[in-house]
Motif scaffolding. Sequence first.
Motif, PDB file in Angstrom:
ATOM      1  N   PRO A 155      -4.780   2.565   0.705  1.00  0.00           N
ATOM      2  CA  PRO A 155      -5.100   3.261   1.953  1.00  0.00           C
ATOM      3  C   PRO A 155      -3.897   3.995   2.537  1.00  0.00           C
ATOM      4  O   PRO A 155      -2.770   3.509   2.472  1.00  0.00           O
ATOM      5  CB  PRO A 155      -5.520   2.128   2.889  1.00  0.00           C
TER       6      PRO A 155
ATOM      7  N   HIS B 207       0.826  -1.204   0.000  1.00  0.00           N
ATOM      8  CA  HIS B 207       0.000   0.000   0.000  1.00  0.00           C
ATOM      9  C   HIS B 207       0.865   1.261   0.000  1.00  0.00           C
ATOM     10  O   HIS B 207       0.691   2.159  -0.812  1.00  0.00           O
ATOM     11  CB  HIS B 207      -0.906   0.024   1.240  1.00  0.00           C
TER      12      HIS B 207
ATOM     13  N   ARG C 252       2.855  -8.138  -1.237  1.00  0.00           N
ATOM     14  CA  ARG C 252       2.174  -8.938  -2.251  1.00  0.00           C
ATOM     15  C   ARG C 252       2.232 -10.396  -1.832  1.00  0.00           C
ATOM     16  O   ARG C 252       3.232 -10.834  -1.271  1.00  0.00           O
ATOM     17  CB  ARG C 252       2.869  -8.794  -3.608  1.00  0.00           C
ATOM     18  N   VAL C 253       1.183 -11.160  -2.141  1.00  0.00           N
ATOM     19  CA  VAL C 253       1.175 -12.554  -1.695  1.00  0.00           C
ATOM     20  C   VAL C 253       2.243 -13.369  -2.419  1.00  0.00           C
ATOM     21  O   VAL C 253       2.697 -14.392  -1.915  1.00  0.00           O
ATOM     22  CB  VAL C 253      -0.223 -13.207  -1.832  1.00  0.00           C
TER      23      VAL C 253
ATOM     24  N   CYS D 230     -12.292  -1.703   0.003  1.00  0.00           N
ATOM     25  CA  CYS D 230     -11.575  -1.659  -1.276  1.00  0.00           C
ATOM     26  C   CYS D 230     -11.458  -3.040  -1.902  1.00  0.00           C
ATOM     27  O   CYS D 230     -11.557  -3.186  -3.103  1.00  0.00           O
ATOM     28  CB  CYS D 230     -10.175  -1.110  -1.068  1.00  0.00           C
ATOM     29  N   HIS D 231     -11.230  -4.054  -1.056  1.00  0.00           N
ATOM     30  CA  HIS D 231     -10.902  -5.364  -1.632  1.00  0.00           C
ATOM     31  C   HIS D 231     -12.126  -6.123  -2.124  1.00  0.00           C
ATOM     32  O   HIS D 231     -11.986  -7.152  -2.779  1.00  0.00           O
ATOM     33  CB  HIS D 231     -10.060  -6.178  -0.650  1.00  0.00           C
TER      34      HIS D 231
ATOM     35  N   ILE E  47      -6.391  -8.061  -9.072  1.00  0.00           N
ATOM     36  CA  ILE E  47      -6.509  -8.745  -7.776  1.00  0.00           C
ATOM     37  C   ILE E  47      -7.955  -9.212  -7.612  1.00  0.00           C
ATOM     38  O   ILE E  47      -8.890  -8.494  -7.977  1.00  0.00           O
ATOM     39  CB  ILE E  47      -6.131  -7.788  -6.627  1.00  0.00           C
TER      40      ILE E  47
ATOM     41  N   TYR F  78      -5.851  -3.847 -10.806  1.00  0.00           N
ATOM     42  CA  TYR F  78      -4.597  -4.450 -10.349  1.00  0.00           C
ATOM     43  C   TYR F  78      -4.588  -5.961 -10.551  1.00  0.00           C
ATOM     44  O   TYR F  78      -3.679  -6.638 -10.090  1.00  0.00           O
ATOM     45  CB  TYR F  78      -4.358  -4.101  -8.870  1.00  0.00           C
TER      46      TYR F  78
ATOM     47  N   HIS G 264      -1.964 -11.395   6.744  1.00  0.00           N
ATOM     48  CA  HIS G 264      -1.303 -10.534   5.759  1.00  0.00           C
ATOM     49  C   HIS G 264      -0.359  -9.511   6.363  1.00  0.00           C
ATOM     50  O   HIS G 264       0.423  -8.889   5.647  1.00  0.00           O
ATOM     51  CB  HIS G 264      -2.349  -9.805   4.913  1.00  0.00           C
TER      52      HIS G 264
ATOM     53  N   ASP H 263      -5.740   4.875  -4.957  1.00  0.00           N
ATOM     54  CA  ASP H 263      -6.571   3.704  -4.651  1.00  0.00           C
ATOM     55  C   ASP H 263      -6.157   2.974  -3.387  1.00  0.00           C
ATOM     56  O   ASP H 263      -6.882   2.116  -2.898  1.00  0.00           O
ATOM     57  CB  ASP H 263      -6.507   2.694  -5.810  1.00  0.00           C
TER      58      ASP H 263
ATOM     59  N   CYS I 161      -8.057 -10.675   8.642  1.00  0.00           N
ATOM     60  CA  CYS I 161      -7.169 -10.427   7.493  1.00  0.00           C
ATOM     61  C   CYS I 161      -5.733 -10.128   7.921  1.00  0.00           C
ATOM     62  O   CYS I 161      -4.773 -10.669   7.381  1.00  0.00           O
ATOM     63  CB  CYS I 161      -7.670  -9.258   6.651  1.00  0.00           C
TER      64      CYS I 161
ATOM     65  N   ILE J 183     -13.018  -3.024   7.000  1.00  0.00           N
ATOM     66  CA  ILE J 183     -12.174  -1.910   6.540  1.00  0.00           C
ATOM     67  C   ILE J 183     -11.461  -2.340   5.257  1.00  0.00           C
ATOM     68  O   ILE J 183     -11.441  -1.610   4.275  1.00  0.00           O
ATOM     69  CB  ILE J 183     -11.131  -1.519   7.617  1.00  0.00           C
ATOM     70  N   CYS J 184     -10.906  -3.540   5.271  1.00  0.00           N
ATOM     71  CA  CYS J 184     -10.204  -4.027   4.081  1.00  0.00           C
ATOM     72  C   CYS J 184     -11.198  -4.221   2.932  1.00  0.00           C
ATOM     73  O   CYS J 184     -10.885  -3.953   1.773  1.00  0.00           O
ATOM     74  CB  CYS J 184      -9.503  -5.358   4.351  1.00  0.00           C
TER      75      CYS J 184
ATOM     76  N   ILE K 142       2.047  -5.071   4.996  1.00  0.00           N
ATOM     77  CA  ILE K 142       1.405  -5.980   4.031  1.00  0.00           C
ATOM     78  C   ILE K 142       2.203  -6.034   2.723  1.00  0.00           C
ATOM     79  O   ILE K 142       2.528  -4.996   2.154  1.00  0.00           O
ATOM     80  CB  ILE K 142      -0.045  -5.519   3.743  1.00  0.00           C
TER      81      ILE K 142
HETATM   82  C1  HEC Z   1      -8.306   2.279   0.343  1.00  0.00           C
HETATM   83  C2  HEC Z   1      -8.369   0.962  -0.282  1.00  0.00           C
HETATM   84  C3  HEC Z   1      -7.701  -0.230   0.380  1.00  0.00           C
HETATM   85  C4  HEC Z   1      -7.828  -0.674   1.694  1.00  0.00           C
HETATM   86  C5  HEC Z   1      -8.675  -0.055   2.817  1.00  0.00           C
HETATM   87  C6  HEC Z   1      -7.020  -1.858   1.802  1.00  0.00           C
HETATM   88  N1  HEC Z   1      -6.396  -2.128   0.608  1.00  0.00           N
HETATM   89 FE1  HEC Z   1      -5.128  -3.675   0.214  1.00  0.00          FE
HETATM   90  N2  HEC Z   1      -4.766  -2.942  -1.647  1.00  0.00           N
HETATM   91  C7  HEC Z   1      -5.444  -1.882  -2.226  1.00  0.00           C
HETATM   92  C8  HEC Z   1      -4.938  -1.688  -3.593  1.00  0.00           C
HETATM   93  C9  HEC Z   1      -5.425  -0.638  -4.592  1.00  0.00           C
HETATM   94  C10 HEC Z   1      -3.934  -2.667  -3.799  1.00  0.00           C
HETATM   95  C11 HEC Z   1      -3.062  -2.876  -5.061  1.00  0.00           C
HETATM   96  C12 HEC Z   1      -1.820  -2.022  -4.976  1.00  0.00           C
HETATM   97  C13 HEC Z   1      -0.837  -2.255  -6.082  1.00  0.00           C
HETATM   98  O1  HEC Z   1      -0.787  -3.375  -6.626  1.00  0.00           O
HETATM   99  O2  HEC Z   1      -0.072  -1.328  -6.379  1.00  0.00           O
HETATM  100  C14 HEC Z   1      -3.868  -3.445  -2.559  1.00  0.00           C
HETATM  101  C15 HEC Z   1      -2.996  -4.532  -2.359  1.00  0.00           C
HETATM  102  C16 HEC Z   1      -3.129  -5.427  -1.302  1.00  0.00           C
HETATM  103  C17 HEC Z   1      -2.444  -6.713  -1.206  1.00  0.00           C
HETATM  104  C18 HEC Z   1      -1.455  -7.294  -2.218  1.00  0.00           C
HETATM  105  C19 HEC Z   1      -2.179  -8.192  -3.211  1.00  0.00           C
HETATM  106  C20 HEC Z   1      -1.215  -8.818  -4.182  1.00  0.00           C
HETATM  107  O3  HEC Z   1      -1.009  -8.238  -5.253  1.00  0.00           O
HETATM  108  O4  HEC Z   1      -0.628  -9.842  -3.839  1.00  0.00           O
HETATM  109  C21 HEC Z   1      -2.847  -7.315  -0.050  1.00  0.00           C
HETATM  110  C22 HEC Z   1      -2.420  -8.667   0.483  1.00  0.00           C
HETATM  111  C23 HEC Z   1      -3.766  -6.392   0.601  1.00  0.00           C
HETATM  112  N3  HEC Z   1      -3.914  -5.250  -0.174  1.00  0.00           N
HETATM  113  C24 HEC Z   1      -4.373  -6.637   1.816  1.00  0.00           C
HETATM  114  C25 HEC Z   1      -5.146  -5.695   2.519  1.00  0.00           C
HETATM  115  C26 HEC Z   1      -5.627  -5.883   3.868  1.00  0.00           C
HETATM  116  C27 HEC Z   1      -5.390  -7.118   4.710  1.00  0.00           C
HETATM  117  C28 HEC Z   1      -6.331  -4.752   4.195  1.00  0.00           C
HETATM  118  C29 HEC Z   1      -7.006  -4.430   5.528  1.00  0.00           C
HETATM  119  C30 HEC Z   1      -6.180  -4.533   6.727  1.00  0.00           C
HETATM  120  C31 HEC Z   1      -6.289  -3.860   3.047  1.00  0.00           C
HETATM  121  N4  HEC Z   1      -5.546  -4.459   2.062  1.00  0.00           N
HETATM  122  C32 HEC Z   1      -6.901  -2.612   2.975  1.00  0.00           C
HETATM  123  C33 HEC Z   1      -6.421  -1.097  -1.629  1.00  0.00           C
HETATM  124  C34 HEC Z   1      -6.808  -1.175  -0.294  1.00  0.00           C
END
Ligand code: HEC
Length: 357
Positions: free
Chosen positions: A188, A175, A274-275, A218-219, A230, A228, A267, A186, A263, A214-215, A272
């Motif tokens: 957080p 992030h 990328r997986v 967006c997710h 995803i 992305y 993660h 996009d 989550c 919360i996650c 956090i």
């Molecule tokens: C405001 C929106 C937003 C929130 C809230 C958010 N994410 Fe994300 N997340 C994204 C975006 C957009 C990406 C892709 C970023 C990129 O690839 O550059 C991402 C990427 C990720 C990835 C990597 C996925 C991969 O490519 O392998 C993980 C894991 C993840 N988020 C987990 C979480 C978790 C767990 C939470 C809550 C604790 C969370 N996110 C909250 C927007 C959000």
Amino acid sequence: MRKQYIAIGVALLLSLVGVSLAQAGGPPTDNQCKVCHSALGSDTVATLDSGESISVHVESGAIAGSVHAALLCTDCHRDQGAQGFPHKPIVASSARLFTLEMSNVCRACHEDEYEKQQDSMHATAQAAGKTEAATCVDCHGSHDIQVPDQPRDRIAHTCAKCHKTIYDQYASSVHGAALLGEENPDVPVCIDCHGVHNIHDPTTARFRVRSPRICAKCHADKARMAKYGISSQVFKTYVADYHGTTLQLFDPAPDTPPRQAVCFDCHGIHDIRRVDDPETGISMKKNLVKVCRKCHPNATANFPDAWLGHHVPSPEKAPLAYYTAIFFTILTSAVMLALIGHIILDFSRLVIKKVKS
Ligand code: HEC
Ligand code: HEC
Ligand code: HEC
Ligand code: HEC
Ligand code: HEC
Ligand code: HEC
Ligand code: HEC
Ligand code: HEC
Ligand code: HEC
């Protein structure tokens, strides 16, 4: 030598403005505050009881270039303005107490933010005597206040002033890297997960239970995730999983923190990745098992195999679960059909019997 000239300059200025002030008999005009304070060198200081001294130099144009261009000095400095010059000395005994006192002036025009701030961890910490906790002036500044969320990474830098370790973790996360490197709107930033003025304790049971949502903001958002590549099914599959099913996702006031994985247990929180990250990625079994062992201490290397993860069963992934599900769907339908058929036959025999007799 140079210092002497400056000192003479200040003295002259003070006497010039000072004399004209005395002649006019009233408090200084806004322009006089500005002229005098921008001319005073940064070595002109007000000394406090604590022995600390604060420079009274104010950059010319600091207010004009801020969100408060329309304000007068005296909108915030009521005492000094009303009293004229020479000013009465600062009451606060230390620099920190002066900042805290000055933070209270914001309330006069920003009651909403003030009210919210009262309901925050920062205010709670202040009340408990932790004077280092954030107030309006710490986050926004005093004279050179700018729009707080433009550019958006300004927010992360604001929190970083005091939460440096967490900021560093965030900066290296998937992030943070996207926000700080690419200004990506996009992902957080701190306040998307914590709120702004009413930041609550994130280690409570209530926060933990709410966190998957919360996650999910967006997710589970198809359009945002499609950009992305995803999956947007991660929340749905989580809720269907052992951990999500038994978590009281909508319980507003849980007594004890739930033990089930949320989550961020798998993660990470501020870190956090990328997986498929080559070092820490949790799609790799050896990394994943470590995560499971936090709560399933006896998990063997193959423990995660029995778990579907975020996958919806398909012929490729989890064929057993997929075909079992299909088998049971067919079986259930067949049983239901047979049952309905049986009822219809039974009923029509009854009707025929009635008609015949
Ligand atoms: C405001 C929106 C937003 C929130 C809230 C958010 N994410 Fe994300 N997340 C994204 C975006 C957009 C990406 C892709 C970023 C990129 O690839 O550059 C991402 C990427 C990720 C990835 C990597 C996925 C991969 O490519 O392998 C993980 C894991 C993840 N988020 C987990 C979480 C978790 C767990 C939470 C809550 C604790 C969370 N996110 C909250 C927007 C959000
Ligand atoms: C939006 C409110 C606001 C306005 C307008 C404002 N000030 Fe301030 N001023 C503050 C706050 C808040 C502090 C305390 C800053 C701190 O402790 O870090 C402060 C501190 C000061 C100080 C003490 C030294 C310092 O910088 O901490 C001086 C001198 C000062 N202001 C002069 C002025 C003058 C002159 C003007 C007009 C040009 C002005 N201020 C306009 C809010 C304001
Ligand atoms: C003739 C020059 C002069 C003018 C005009 C002037 N100041 Fe000052 N100001 C000073 C000096 C010198 C100090 C530091 C010594 C002191 O505290 O008196 C100071 C200190 C301050 C401080 C720090 C707190 C304090 O009381 O020491 C504030 C705030 C301040 N001035 C605001 C203002 C405002 C607002 C105006 C206009 C209404 C104004 N000043 C007009 C010279 C001036
Ligand atoms: C005398 C009234 C007044 C005082 C006192 C005051 N402000 Fe403001 N503030 C305004 C006005 C008017 C605006 C511009 C209009 C708006 O955007 O709401 C503004 C705008 C702002 C903004 C930008 C809002 C945005 O949407 O971009 C911030 C941040 C802010 N003020 C913080 C503070 C802080 C911190 C203090 C105390 C040090 C303070 N203000 C003291 C009247 C005041
Ligand atoms: C922990 C840091 C922090 C503290 C403390 C803080 N703010 Fe803010 N403030 C922010 C951030 C970050 C934003 C941007 C919010 C956004 O983009 O949604 C903001 C936004 C604002 C705005 C713009 C309007 C809005 O509500 O979004 C005003 C006005 C404001 N703050 C005033 C204040 C006042 C007055 C205080 C003290 C009572 C205060 N802030 C305390 C960080 C802080
Ligand atoms: C001026 C320093 C300062 C700034 C700036 C600041 N904080 Fe804090 N923050 C603190 C202190 C001090 C505490 C209280 C820690 C404690 O109680 O041990 C705290 C507590 C917290 C907590 C609760 C932590 C806990 O242990 O329960 C969160 C969450 C938090 N801050 C988030 C933020 C965010 C988000 C921002 C930026 C918008 C921010 N802070 C800006 C100093 C700051
Ligand atoms: C994707 C959501 C998310 C983002 C973005 C995020 N946090 Fe957090 N933060 C959390 C969660 C969840 C926890 C609580 C974890 C727990 O239970 O220990 C937390 C905990 C904290 C704590 C308390 C730490 C402790 O151990 O007591 C602080 C302080 C904090 N965050 C500050 C920040 C700051 C500063 C930023 C931005 C640089 C930020 N957070 C960004 C989700 C987030
Ligand atoms: C028990 C551990 C665990 C929990 C709980 C968990 N995940 Fe995952 N997550 C994984 C694993 C392992 C992967 C990689 C393999 C996979 O996709 O199943 C993954 C993959 C992801 C991905 C990348 C998907 C893609 O298409 O690349 C995102 C985003 C994600 N999870 C977000 C979340 C969110 C949001 C939650 C909570 C609603 C959550 N995860 C709960 C373990 C978990
Ligand atoms: C934060 C703690 C935590 C983590 C991390 C965690 N689990 Fe769990 N898990 C639980 C709890 C608690 C239950 C019992 C849920 C219930 O039935 O209420 C559970 C239940 C299960 C079950 C159902 C069977 C059983 O043993 O009760 C499986 C299978 C499972 N987890 C697999 C995994 C896998 C695979 C991982 C790693 C990817 C993992 N878990 C990570 C806490 C966790």
